[in-house]
Design an enzyme around this catalytic site. Sequence first.
Site, PDB file in Angstrom:
ATOM      1  N   ASN A   1       0.791  -1.243   0.000  1.00 24.77           N
ATOM      2  CA  ASN A   1       0.000   0.000   0.000  1.00 24.77           C
ATOM      3  C   ASN A   1       0.823   1.294   0.000  1.00 24.77           C
ATOM      4  OD1 ASN A   1       0.549  -0.966   2.625  1.00 24.77           O
ATOM      5  ND2 ASN A   1      -1.033   0.327   3.495  1.00 24.77           N
TER       6      ASN A   1
ATOM      7  N   GLY B   1       2.623  -6.509   6.754  1.00 22.55           N
ATOM      8  CA  GLY B   1       1.520  -7.102   5.987  1.00 22.55           C
ATOM      9  C   GLY B   1       0.366  -7.461   6.899  1.00 22.55           C
ATOM     10  N   SER B   2      -0.416  -8.444   6.469  1.00 22.45           N
ATOM     11  CA  SER B   2      -1.644  -8.788   7.197  1.00 22.45           C
ATOM     12  C   SER B   2      -1.338  -9.695   8.387  1.00 22.45           C
ATOM     13  CB  SER B   2      -2.594  -9.504   6.243  1.00 22.45           C
ATOM     14  OG  SER B   2      -1.949 -10.669   5.747  1.00 22.45           O
TER      15      SER B   2
ATOM     16  N   GLU C   1       4.834  -5.984  11.491  1.00 25.97           N
ATOM     17  CA  GLU C   1       4.045  -4.746  11.378  1.00 25.97           C
ATOM     18  C   GLU C   1       2.751  -5.119  10.674  1.00 25.97           C
ATOM     19  OE1 GLU C   1       4.631  -1.586  12.363  1.00 25.97           O
ATOM     20  OE2 GLU C   1       6.612  -1.929  13.210  1.00 25.97           O
TER      21      GLU C   1
ATOM     22  N   CYS D   1      -2.650   1.365   6.404  1.00 20.64           N
ATOM     23  CA  CYS D   1      -2.797   0.472   7.572  1.00 20.64           C
ATOM     24  C   CYS D   1      -3.298   1.222   8.794  1.00 20.64           C
ATOM     25  CB  CYS D   1      -1.479  -0.218   7.879  1.00 20.64           C
ATOM     26  SG  CYS D   1      -0.125   0.938   8.121  1.00 20.64           S
TER      27      CYS D   1
ATOM     28  N   GLU E   1     -10.771  -5.913   8.403  1.00 23.51           N
ATOM     29  CA  GLU E   1     -10.134  -4.622   8.125  1.00 23.51           C
ATOM     30  C   GLU E   1     -10.637  -4.149   6.755  1.00 23.51           C
ATOM     31  OE1 GLU E   1      -5.865  -4.937   8.097  1.00 23.51           O
ATOM     32  OE2 GLU E   1      -5.585  -2.834   7.599  1.00 23.51           O
TER      33      GLU E   1
HETATM   34  P1  NAD Z   1      -0.088  -9.461   2.836  1.00 26.32           P
HETATM   35  O1  NAD Z   1       0.070 -10.039   4.194  1.00 26.32           O
HETATM   36  O2  NAD Z   1      -1.029 -10.116   1.903  1.00 26.32           O
HETATM   37  O3  NAD Z   1       1.322  -9.410   2.073  1.00 26.32           O
HETATM   38  C1  NAD Z   1       2.472  -8.859   2.661  1.00 26.32           C
HETATM   39  C2  NAD Z   1       3.704  -9.520   2.088  1.00 26.32           C
HETATM   40  O4  NAD Z   1       3.669 -10.913   2.373  1.00 26.32           O
HETATM   41  C3  NAD Z   1       3.834  -9.413   0.551  1.00 26.32           C
HETATM   42  O5  NAD Z   1       5.177  -9.130   0.239  1.00 26.32           O
HETATM   43  C4  NAD Z   1       3.422 -10.773   0.064  1.00 26.32           C
HETATM   44  O6  NAD Z   1       4.061 -11.159  -1.126  1.00 26.32           O
HETATM   45  C5  NAD Z   1       3.830 -11.695   1.192  1.00 26.32           C
HETATM   46  N1  NAD Z   1       2.972 -12.874   1.309  1.00 26.32           N
HETATM   47  C6  NAD Z   1       1.664 -12.969   0.982  1.00 26.32           C
HETATM   48  N2  NAD Z   1       1.204 -14.220   1.239  1.00 26.32           N
HETATM   49  C7  NAD Z   1       2.236 -14.911   1.762  1.00 26.32           C
HETATM   50  C8  NAD Z   1       2.405 -16.246   2.247  1.00 26.32           C
HETATM   51  N3  NAD Z   1       1.390 -17.112   2.222  1.00 26.32           N
HETATM   52  N4  NAD Z   1       3.613 -16.614   2.696  1.00 26.32           N
HETATM   53  C9  NAD Z   1       4.646 -15.752   2.716  1.00 26.32           C
HETATM   54  N5  NAD Z   1       4.562 -14.483   2.267  1.00 26.32           N
HETATM   55  C10 NAD Z   1       3.383 -14.053   1.794  1.00 26.32           C
HETATM   56  O7  NAD Z   1      -0.471  -7.923   3.084  1.00 26.32           O
HETATM   57  P2  NAD Z   1      -0.774  -6.796   2.017  1.00 26.32           P
HETATM   58  O8  NAD Z   1      -2.067  -7.124   1.320  1.00 26.32           O
HETATM   59  O9  NAD Z   1       0.404  -6.524   1.175  1.00 26.32           O
HETATM   60  O10 NAD Z   1      -0.981  -5.522   2.948  1.00 26.32           O
HETATM   61  C11 NAD Z   1      -2.166  -5.276   3.622  1.00 26.32           C
HETATM   62  C12 NAD Z   1      -2.079  -5.595   5.089  1.00 26.32           C
HETATM   63  O11 NAD Z   1      -0.870  -5.102   5.633  1.00 26.32           O
HETATM   64  C13 NAD Z   1      -3.159  -4.945   5.895  1.00 26.32           C
HETATM   65  O12 NAD Z   1      -3.567  -5.807   6.936  1.00 26.32           O
HETATM   66  C14 NAD Z   1      -2.483  -3.725   6.465  1.00 26.32           C
HETATM   67  O13 NAD Z   1      -3.098  -3.206   7.630  1.00 26.32           O
HETATM   68  C15 NAD Z   1      -1.143  -4.257   6.751  1.00 26.32           C
HETATM   69  N6  NAD Z   1      -0.147  -3.192   6.773  1.00 26.32           N
HETATM   70  C16 NAD Z   1       0.474  -2.906   7.944  1.00 26.32           C
HETATM   71  C17 NAD Z   1       1.387  -1.865   7.985  1.00 26.32           C
HETATM   72  C18 NAD Z   1       2.109  -1.508   9.249  1.00 26.32           C
HETATM   73  O14 NAD Z   1       3.035  -0.704   9.176  1.00 26.32           O
HETATM   74  N7  NAD Z   1       1.748  -2.056  10.407  1.00 26.32           N
HETATM   75  C19 NAD Z   1       1.655  -1.142   6.839  1.00 26.32           C
HETATM   76  C20 NAD Z   1       0.992  -1.468   5.673  1.00 26.32           C
HETATM   77  C21 NAD Z   1       0.097  -2.504   5.640  1.00 26.32           C
END
Ligand code: NAD
Length: 457
Positions: free
Chosen positions: A115, A188-189, A210, A244, A334
Amino acid sequence: MNEIHQILKLQDEFFKSNKSKNLDFRISQLKKLKTLLKTNEKSLFKAIFMDFRKSEFETYETELAVLYGEINTAIKKIKTWSKPKKVKTNLANFPGRSYIFLEPYGNTLVIGAWNYPFLLSLSPLVSAIAAGNTVILKPSEISINSSHVMANLLNETFAAEYIHVFEGGVEISTALLDERWNYIFFTGSPQVGKIVYQAAAKNITPVTLELGGKSPAIVFEDANLKMAAKRICWGKFLNAGQTCIAPDYLLVSTKIKDNFLELLISEIKNNYGENPSKSDAFTSIINNKNFERLRLLLNSGNIFYGGNIDKDDSFIAPTIICPTTFDDEIMQQEIFGPLLPIIEFESEEDFIPILKDREKPLALYVFTNLKTKYQKIIDELSFGGGVINDTVVHFANPMLPFGGVGNSGIGSYHGVDGFKTFSHKKSILKKGRWFDPFVKYPPYSDFKKKLLSWILE
Ligand code: NAD
């Protein structure tokens, strides 16, 4: 996958050569990174535009400016941050002097989210470099153009034995997580965070996670309502709600709800006009999967304002969903999009017990002029961090550690906290040689025990 293993091996050798630990080397690499970003700003803006249809202004404001701030702070402070810290020595260890040394973990893995692709991948990179580590970075495959530009620029500029970018999705991420790391920094999530945590556990690798969650904004009746509407509208619809720490939903006092809704609508119109699909300041939804997820959520709620969508353009208008209850579909995940549910309350007792039972959010915002009100929220509710009378902006203060708690994450970064996150605290006690208390040594006796308890207690 063999390539991952080979590059990690090179990074391991490089780290063991101690070159990445040298302070002048770290500073020169941070300067190199800043110059790289500055001289390629046009390509960075273009990549974000292709991923999100986002304005240069917003990319600068929400990604690059924050990133440059992090780099500048690290360059300026790195020598102070890395000085061994002298601490007191207790009587039991007399004579001696005690120090905390911050040492880099070694070979680190940074996995980014889509994002804010530059900020969320490169800001941890800055902290990792500042602390003296090597880094393999995997940006999100979803913001594909931003991922390409980062991979091209960083891999051309830095030696693979020090910093390297691997592009790709789950397959590459899984292969990277199969390796043994000294530290993993994941954004990520919460769902994927659990996968990362499990993979790290195999080698007892420390992690920062995070993650996300449903961050509320609370508007009390005494708040400056016009200012609250303006600041909530900005924080929520920035990046089309794909932030996020965006306010996920609003808790609004019944006494001012109708007035506040009008103010919110007027702010949406001020910022994005009568037809936000034509606004340069309004971003698109990242991909079809998220578009569909948001469309279903939109249809499940009571649309009070907005609600227009255009699939061909990945456009979903800033939308207010009202009335909403905690049991509604939109309150079960979310949102991560431009939908703003509004829940009314009579008093804080209507929502505090409910929030205590829910997952701990990444952020919380409270709008009130009364200290008793915001202090009660701070004292009673657990959340990553927040702002009183604004939204989102705590992220941009490098003096504040940024991170979640519980389901919204583990650990924190930014400024000195990023430096500490990528450093192990190594405790060293330097003992004096001129005196050695005989009491600790056998043979033991009642007299020695009495003496010991007199010294230690
Ligand atoms: P995501 O968890 O889908 O992906 C994050 C990363 O993980 C990507 O690089 C992706 O390629 C990798 N990934 C995805 N599936 C995986 C798996 N099964 N095994 C290993 N790696 C995998 O998250 P997203 O859709 O990119 O981002 C959205 C989420 O991230 C939301 O929940 C948001 O709140 C959170 N977020 C948090 C912050 C923070 O600073 N706390 C910042 C931005 C986003």
